[in-house]
Write an enzyme that holds these catalytic residues in place. Structure first.
Site, PDB file in Angstrom:
ATOM      1  N   HIS A 138     171.168 -24.349   7.546  1.00  0.00           N
ATOM      2  CA  HIS A 138     172.084 -25.362   8.096  1.00  0.00           C
ATOM      3  C   HIS A 138     173.161 -25.611   7.038  1.00  0.00           C
ATOM      4  O   HIS A 138     172.874 -25.531   5.836  1.00  0.00           O
ATOM      5  CB  HIS A 138     171.372 -26.705   8.335  1.00  0.00           C
ATOM      6  CG  HIS A 138     170.416 -26.712   9.483  1.00  0.00           C
ATOM      7  ND1 HIS A 138     169.165 -27.300   9.406  1.00  0.00           N
ATOM      8  CD2 HIS A 138     170.521 -26.224  10.738  1.00  0.00           C
ATOM      9  CE1 HIS A 138     168.556 -27.168  10.562  1.00  0.00           C
ATOM     10  NE2 HIS A 138     169.341 -26.521  11.390  1.00  0.00           N
ATOM     11  N   CYS A 158     168.401 -34.255   5.707  1.00  0.00           N
ATOM     12  CA  CYS A 158     167.784 -33.811   6.966  1.00  0.00           C
ATOM     13  C   CYS A 158     167.091 -34.961   7.669  1.00  0.00           C
ATOM     14  O   CYS A 158     166.980 -34.992   8.883  1.00  0.00           O
ATOM     15  CB  CYS A 158     166.703 -32.764   6.704  1.00  0.00           C
ATOM     16  SG  CYS A 158     167.263 -31.291   5.891  1.00  0.00           S
ATOM     17  N   GLU A 161     172.603 -27.243  16.465  1.00  0.00           N
ATOM     18  CA  GLU A 161     171.625 -27.865  15.556  1.00  0.00           C
ATOM     19  C   GLU A 161     172.046 -29.281  15.171  1.00  0.00           C
ATOM     20  O   GLU A 161     171.572 -29.840  14.176  1.00  0.00           O
ATOM     21  CB  GLU A 161     171.426 -26.974  14.328  1.00  0.00           C
ATOM     22  CG  GLU A 161     170.927 -25.577  14.682  1.00  0.00           C
ATOM     23  CD  GLU A 161     169.400 -25.452  14.786  1.00  0.00           C
ATOM     24  OE1 GLU A 161     168.695 -26.098  14.000  1.00  0.00           O
ATOM     25  OE2 GLU A 161     168.922 -24.706  15.674  1.00  0.00           O
TER      26      GLU A 161
HETATM   27  O1  SUG Z   1     164.541 -26.592  11.415  1.00  0.00           O
HETATM   28  N1  SUG Z   1     161.788 -27.025   9.284  1.00  0.00           N
HETATM   29  C1  SUG Z   1     163.064 -27.495   9.778  1.00  0.00           C
HETATM   30  C2  SUG Z   1     163.840 -28.143   8.676  1.00  0.00           C
HETATM   31  C3  SUG Z   1     165.069 -28.827   9.183  1.00  0.00           C
HETATM   32  C4  SUG Z   1     165.931 -29.327   8.088  1.00  0.00           C
HETATM   33  N2  SUG Z   1     167.063 -29.990   8.619  1.00  0.00           N
HETATM   34  C5  SUG Z   1     168.306 -29.974   8.088  1.00  0.00           C
HETATM   35  N3  SUG Z   1     168.674 -29.094   7.205  1.00  0.00           N
HETATM   36  N4  SUG Z   1     169.166 -30.812   8.565  1.00  0.00           N
HETATM   37  C6  SUG Z   1     163.854 -26.349  10.409  1.00  0.00           C
HETATM   38  O2  SUG Z   1     163.804 -25.231   9.877  1.00  0.00           O
HETATM   39  C7  SUG Z   1     159.537 -26.140   9.477  1.00  0.00           C
HETATM   40  C8  SUG Z   1     158.301 -26.416  10.290  1.00  0.00           C
HETATM   41  C9  SUG Z   1     157.120 -25.638   9.817  1.00  0.00           C
HETATM   42  O3  SUG Z   1     157.275 -24.543   9.267  1.00  0.00           O
HETATM   43  O4  SUG Z   1     156.004 -26.145  10.018  1.00  0.00           O
HETATM   44  C10 SUG Z   1     160.818 -26.672  10.109  1.00  0.00           C
HETATM   45  O5  SUG Z   1     160.911 -26.749  11.319  1.00  0.00           O
END
Ligand code: SUG
Length: 448
Positions: A250, A371, A174
């Site tokens: 994460h 993020c 990730e």
């Molecule tokens: O991978 N949300 C992302 C959020 C990522 C956050 N990044 C960090 N923590 N670095 C994920 O879960 C949600 C999309 C949706 O539900 O439409 C989403 O992909």
């Protein structure tokens, strides 16, 4: 030589929506099906970029991706013209259309893992695109991510790019969301801290029971090898499986580090004391004095951390050596978190100031300030070798806000994703964007 930590923020794409796509990410699941506002989302992100630039930090921009991803739908058997592909997916497999429309590439902390040149065997800055293979909608990001990063960091004398790891759960990667670099100065050799959720090949490691551990130990080790990091320059640590089961999908939802400081929740890791000792010892060998701030669970619970995104903050070093914490509005809305932060900044420790940003559009999908940015430590020569089109400036900010206002919708619901017009709007906008950011041809519609 001077060195910098440059934050490259993901520009929110025109299809930003709430698809409920991320099992294990509480915000994504609980805001599913709400109407989104892509225009507001992009403007909120740009405002943060501008504010950091105005504070004197070097700020960059990372372009969004082509969505809907018609090629991904074709690979799943939908055929005909692009409009027919979208129409058929909408009729027969709406969840696949929603996934192919996600603007999730905005969370560029997941775009790649980056090792600065002072840490790597060949003295170049190394990038490994993250395979993000835990979720289909994110697993389709890395080919375009690699092309965009290649166009931003093109000079092979300074920058080395690695393709994403094999696309199986055993190498779930990730990117920088599970990676932090500690150092005395950005230009000096540091210690890279890789946090994993489980081991894919060794059953002695515990694993979460409810939600997936997206990052494996073996993926983190592979990235460290690809980047040519030395044994003395890395520490691997396991996330506490019970916090993953409480929504910490994460590590950057429960810890953030910068310079010589790790700011983390008491329950973030397994074997915390021995891990902190290893960091202290390895950083001492590099002339750095490691420090950690552990936030006690009786002041801020894991649930508070997940809901407020306290640790998904940006920890930035200011010219006077003190640190600034960039947090989302949700931290001010949580009385325990806000009172903890008041105490923290008045305690005389390294973190002296907190600045609050409204990033609600992204937050509702589980994406906070951290993020939205990919950190790249660069020395002066390397910074000069970056494509200048992606470095934020007052004129670029104006151009990008104008571009968003011209091309983005201010409301998007699931039913809108079936509109073939949306694809045309996105392509028109992105074609213009590649010219603004001087990226050349990076999108499937530009190269096929
Ligand atoms: O991978 N949300 C992302 C959020 C990522 C956050 N990044 C960090 N923590 N670095 C994920 O879960 C949600 C999309 C949706 O539900 O439409 C989403 O992909």
């Amino acid at each position: 030589m001077k060195s910098f930590e440059v934050n490259f923020d993901g520009l929110v794409g025109p299809t930003h929506n709430y698809g409920g796509l991320s099992f294990g990410n509480v915000a994504s699941q609980s805001n599913s099906q709400q109407a989104s506002n892509p225009k507001e989302a992009a403007l909120q992100g740009l405002e943060k970029m501008k504010a950091l630039m105005d504070m004197g930090f070097v700020q960059g921009v990372l372009a969004p991706q082509e969505r809907p991803d018609v090629a991904a739908l074709r690979s799943l058997g939908f055929s005909g013209t692009d409009a027919q592909v979208i129409e058929r997916a909408a009729k027969d497999a709406m969840p696949l259309l929603v996934a192919s429309c996600s603007a999730s590439s905005m969370w560029v902390a997941n775009a790649a893992t980056v090792s600065p040149s002072a840490d790597t065997a060949d003295g170049r800055v190394h990038f490994t695109a993250a395979n993000l293979n835990c979720k289909f909608h994110r697993s389709i990001e890395h080919p375009t991510t690699s092309r965009v990063l290649g166009a931003m960091f093109a000079d092979q004398q300074h920058f080395a790019h690695h393709a994403a790891l094999p696309a199986v759960a055993q190498f779930g990667d990730e990117g920088a969301a599970n990676h932090t670099r500690f150092c005395r100065d950005y230009g000096e050799a540091g210690v890279e801290f890789f946090v994993y959720g489980r081991s894919a090949f060794d059953s002695r490691y515990p694993a979460p029971q409810k939600y997936p551990a997206r990052q494996t130990l073996e993926a983190s080790q592979a990235v460290a090898r690809l980047h040519g990091l030395s044994e003395e320059g890395v520490v691997f640590a396991q996330q506490n499986p019970s916090v993953i089961d409480q929504g910490v999908f994460h590590n950057d939802v429960i810890a953030v580090g910068n310079g010589e400081l790790l700011f983390h929740h008491q329950d973030a890791f397994l074997n915390t004391e021995s891990m902190l000792d290893e960091l202290r010892r390895k950083l001492a060998a590099r002339g750095a004095k490691f420090e950690s701030i552990s936030v006690p669970r009786d002041q801020v619970t894991v649930d508070d951390a997940v809901r407020s995104y306290l640790f998904n903050s940006q920890l930035l070093s200011r010219a006077d050596g003190s640190m600034l914490l960039i947090v989302p509005e949700e931290c001010r809305a949580n009385p325990r978190v806000w009172s903890y932060l008041q105490g923290l900044t008045s305690a005389g420790g390294p973190i002296r100031e907190v600045k609050v940003f409204d990033l609600k559009q992204s937050m509702q999908n589980g994406g906070g300030p951290a993020c939205l940015r990919l950190r790249v430590a660069l020395n002066e020569t390397e910074l000069a070798a970056v494509n200048p089109g992606v470095i934020m400036s007052a004129p670029l900010y104006d151009t990008l806000t104008g571009w968003v206002n011209k091309h983005y919708r201010d409301a998007l619901r699931e039913s809108d994703l079936a509109d073939p017009q949306l694809l045309l709007e996105c392509r028109t906008a992105l074609d213009e964007l590649t010219q603004i950011l001087k990226l050349g041809s990076v999108y499937p519609f530009q190269i096929n």
